[in-house]
Design a protein around this motif. Sequence first.
Motif, PDB file in Angstrom:
ATOM      1  N   PRO A  12      -1.917   7.680  -1.822  1.00  0.00           N
ATOM      2  CA  PRO A  12      -1.724   8.231  -0.480  1.00  0.00           C
ATOM      3  C   PRO A  12      -1.981   7.191   0.601  1.00  0.00           C
ATOM      4  CG  PRO A  12      -3.819   8.947  -1.364  1.00  0.00           C
ATOM      5  CD  PRO A  12      -3.121   8.188  -2.462  1.00  0.00           C
ATOM      6  N   TYR A  13      -1.259   7.307   1.695  1.00  0.00           N
ATOM      7  CA  TYR A  13      -1.451   6.442   2.859  1.00  0.00           C
ATOM      8  C   TYR A  13      -2.655   6.953   3.639  1.00  0.00           C
ATOM      9  CZ  TYR A  13      -0.477   4.006   7.236  1.00  0.00           C
ATOM     10  OH  TYR A  13      -0.555   3.219   8.350  1.00  0.00           O
ATOM     11  N   LYS A  16      -6.762   5.415   8.400  1.00  0.00           N
ATOM     12  CA  LYS A  16      -7.749   4.367   8.666  1.00  0.00           C
ATOM     13  C   LYS A  16      -8.035   3.654   7.352  1.00  0.00           C
ATOM     14  CE  LYS A  16     -10.369   5.185  12.473  1.00  0.00           C
ATOM     15  NZ  LYS A  16     -11.698   5.143  13.002  1.00  0.00           N
ATOM     16  N   SER A  17      -7.799   2.347   7.341  1.00  0.00           N
ATOM     17  CA  SER A  17      -8.004   1.567   6.125  1.00  0.00           C
ATOM     18  C   SER A  17      -8.618   0.222   6.498  1.00  0.00           C
ATOM     19  CB  SER A  17      -6.667   1.350   5.408  1.00  0.00           C
ATOM     20  OG  SER A  17      -6.796   0.361   4.408  1.00  0.00           O
ATOM     21  N   TYR A  18      -9.833  -0.003   6.047  1.00  0.00           N
ATOM     22  CA  TYR A  18     -10.500  -1.281   6.302  1.00  0.00           C
ATOM     23  C   TYR A  18      -9.707  -2.429   5.658  1.00  0.00           C
ATOM     24  CZ  TYR A  18     -13.570  -5.229   5.630  1.00  0.00           C
ATOM     25  OH  TYR A  18     -14.060  -6.493   5.589  1.00  0.00           O
ATOM     26  N   ILE A  19      -9.292  -2.252   4.428  1.00  0.00           N
ATOM     27  CA  ILE A  19      -8.610  -3.341   3.722  1.00  0.00           C
ATOM     28  C   ILE A  19      -7.249  -3.650   4.350  1.00  0.00           C
ATOM     29  CG2 ILE A  19      -7.515  -1.971   1.886  1.00  0.00           C
ATOM     30  CD1 ILE A  19      -9.247  -5.360   1.396  1.00  0.00           C
ATOM     31  N   ARG A  20      -6.530  -2.637   4.809  1.00  0.00           N
ATOM     32  CA  ARG A  20      -5.237  -2.878   5.475  1.00  0.00           C
ATOM     33  C   ARG A  20      -5.443  -3.652   6.774  1.00  0.00           C
ATOM     34  NH1 ARG A  20      -3.315   2.076   5.629  1.00  0.00           N
ATOM     35  NH2 ARG A  20      -4.036   2.521   7.733  1.00  0.00           N
ATOM     36  N   GLU A  21      -6.475  -3.292   7.534  1.00  0.00           N
ATOM     37  CA  GLU A  21      -6.778  -4.004   8.777  1.00  0.00           C
ATOM     38  C   GLU A  21      -7.179  -5.452   8.493  1.00  0.00           C
ATOM     39  OE1 GLU A  21     -10.150  -3.718  12.211  1.00  0.00           O
ATOM     40  OE2 GLU A  21      -9.223  -1.838  11.595  1.00  0.00           O
ATOM     41  N   LYS A  38       4.058  -0.771   6.191  1.00  0.00           N
ATOM     42  CA  LYS A  38       4.955   0.361   5.951  1.00  0.00           C
ATOM     43  C   LYS A  38       4.310   1.343   4.984  1.00  0.00           C
ATOM     44  CE  LYS A  38       8.955  -2.639   5.632  1.00  0.00           C
ATOM     45  NZ  LYS A  38      10.100  -2.957   4.787  1.00  0.00           N
ATOM     46  N   LYS A  39       4.628   2.605   5.171  1.00  0.00           N
ATOM     47  CA  LYS A  39       4.313   3.618   4.167  1.00  0.00           C
ATOM     48  C   LYS A  39       5.549   3.714   3.278  1.00  0.00           C
ATOM     49  CE  LYS A  39       3.391   7.089   6.984  1.00  0.00           C
ATOM     50  NZ  LYS A  39       2.915   8.386   7.482  1.00  0.00           N
ATOM     51  N   ILE A  40       5.380   3.366   2.016  1.00  0.00           N
ATOM     52  CA  ILE A  40       6.515   3.407   1.096  1.00  0.00           C
ATOM     53  C   ILE A  40       6.106   4.109  -0.191  1.00  0.00           C
ATOM     54  CG2 ILE A  40       7.581   1.309   2.020  1.00  0.00           C
ATOM     55  CD1 ILE A  40       6.510  -0.142  -0.482  1.00  0.00           C
ATOM     56  N   HIS A  41       7.084   4.552  -0.926  1.00  0.00           N
ATOM     57  CA  HIS A  41       6.834   5.133  -2.247  1.00  0.00           C
ATOM     58  C   HIS A  41       7.068   4.032  -3.272  1.00  0.00           C
ATOM     59  CE1 HIS A  41       6.252   9.244  -1.066  1.00  0.00           C
ATOM     60  NE2 HIS A  41       7.248   9.095  -0.215  1.00  0.00           N
ATOM     61  N   ALA A  42       5.997   3.356  -3.606  1.00  0.00           N
ATOM     62  CA  ALA A  42       6.066   2.269  -4.585  1.00  0.00           C
ATOM     63  C   ALA A  42       4.696   2.100  -5.217  1.00  0.00           C
ATOM     64  CB  ALA A  42       6.501   0.975  -3.905  1.00  0.00           C
ATOM     65  N   CYS A  43       4.646   1.292  -6.198  1.00  0.00           N
ATOM     66  CA  CYS A  43       3.399   0.911  -6.857  1.00  0.00           C
ATOM     67  C   CYS A  43       2.772   2.052  -7.651  1.00  0.00           C
ATOM     68  CB  CYS A  43       2.394   0.324  -5.887  1.00  0.00           C
ATOM     69  SG  CYS A  43       0.993  -0.416  -6.729  1.00  0.00           S
ATOM     70  N   MET A  44       3.402   2.387  -8.742  1.00  0.00           N
ATOM     71  CA  MET A  44       2.876   3.416  -9.622  1.00  0.00           C
ATOM     72  C   MET A  44       1.474   3.050 -10.115  1.00  0.00           C
ATOM     73  SD  MET A  44       4.319   4.975 -13.180  1.00  0.00           S
ATOM     74  CE  MET A  44       5.576   6.022 -12.493  1.00  0.00           C
ATOM     75  N   ASP A  54     -12.352   7.881  -6.590  1.00  0.00           N
ATOM     76  CA  ASP A  54     -12.479   8.602  -5.322  1.00  0.00           C
ATOM     77  C   ASP A  54     -12.645   7.645  -4.145  1.00  0.00           C
ATOM     78  OD1 ASP A  54     -12.272  11.047  -6.568  1.00  0.00           O
ATOM     79  OD2 ASP A  54     -14.450  11.283  -6.784  1.00  0.00           O
ATOM     80  N   ASN A  55     -11.964   7.956  -3.043  1.00  0.00           N
ATOM     81  CA  ASN A  55     -12.077   7.231  -1.777  1.00  0.00           C
ATOM     82  C   ASN A  55     -11.730   5.752  -1.874  1.00  0.00           C
ATOM     83  OD1 ASN A  55     -12.968   9.565  -0.333  1.00  0.00           O
ATOM     84  ND2 ASN A  55     -14.944   9.298  -1.349  1.00  0.00           N
ATOM     85  N   LEU A  56     -10.883   5.376  -2.804  1.00  0.00           N
ATOM     86  CA  LEU A  56     -10.466   3.990  -2.942  1.00  0.00           C
ATOM     87  C   LEU A  56      -9.591   3.597  -1.755  1.00  0.00           C
ATOM     88  CD1 LEU A  56     -10.407   1.458  -4.764  1.00  0.00           C
ATOM     89  CD2 LEU A  56      -8.301   2.371  -5.759  1.00  0.00           C
ATOM     90  N   ASP A  57      -9.916   2.482  -1.140  1.00  0.00           N
ATOM     91  CA  ASP A  57      -9.111   1.922  -0.050  1.00  0.00           C
ATOM     92  C   ASP A  57      -8.162   0.918  -0.699  1.00  0.00           C
ATOM     93  OD1 ASP A  57      -8.118   1.144   2.393  1.00  0.00           O
ATOM     94  OD2 ASP A  57      -9.999   0.310   3.129  1.00  0.00           O
TER      95      ASP A  57
END
Length: 98
Positions: A12-13, A16-21, A38-44, A54-57
């Motif tokens: 899920p997107y 707020k994401s520390y790692i993305r920032e 981008k929010k994309i449907h990829a990376c199975m 749980d709560n993985l960034d």
Amino acid sequence: MFNLDVKKPFFPYKEKSYIRELLANTYKELYNRETTVKKIHACMEGGIISSNIDNLDICTIDPTIDNCHNVNERVSISSTIRVYNWLKETLIKYNKDY
């Protein structure tokens, strides 16, 4: 043990994401330009991992790839080098933060 849910294979997107920032800031520092987020449907694989922690960034980054998943697939070597350096510098910064 990992659970494999093929009905929801993507992670899920998070708004707020520390790692993305951290990734975005590091990219700007290295290459003096903004990265594309981008929010994309990829990376199975990321979906499988995130559904079991749980709560993985989590984010994915990748080099420029053409004709993905077919016999004509090609990856840009210069883009791969940029992604490698970007990841390396991001991990250094992450390690300093924690």
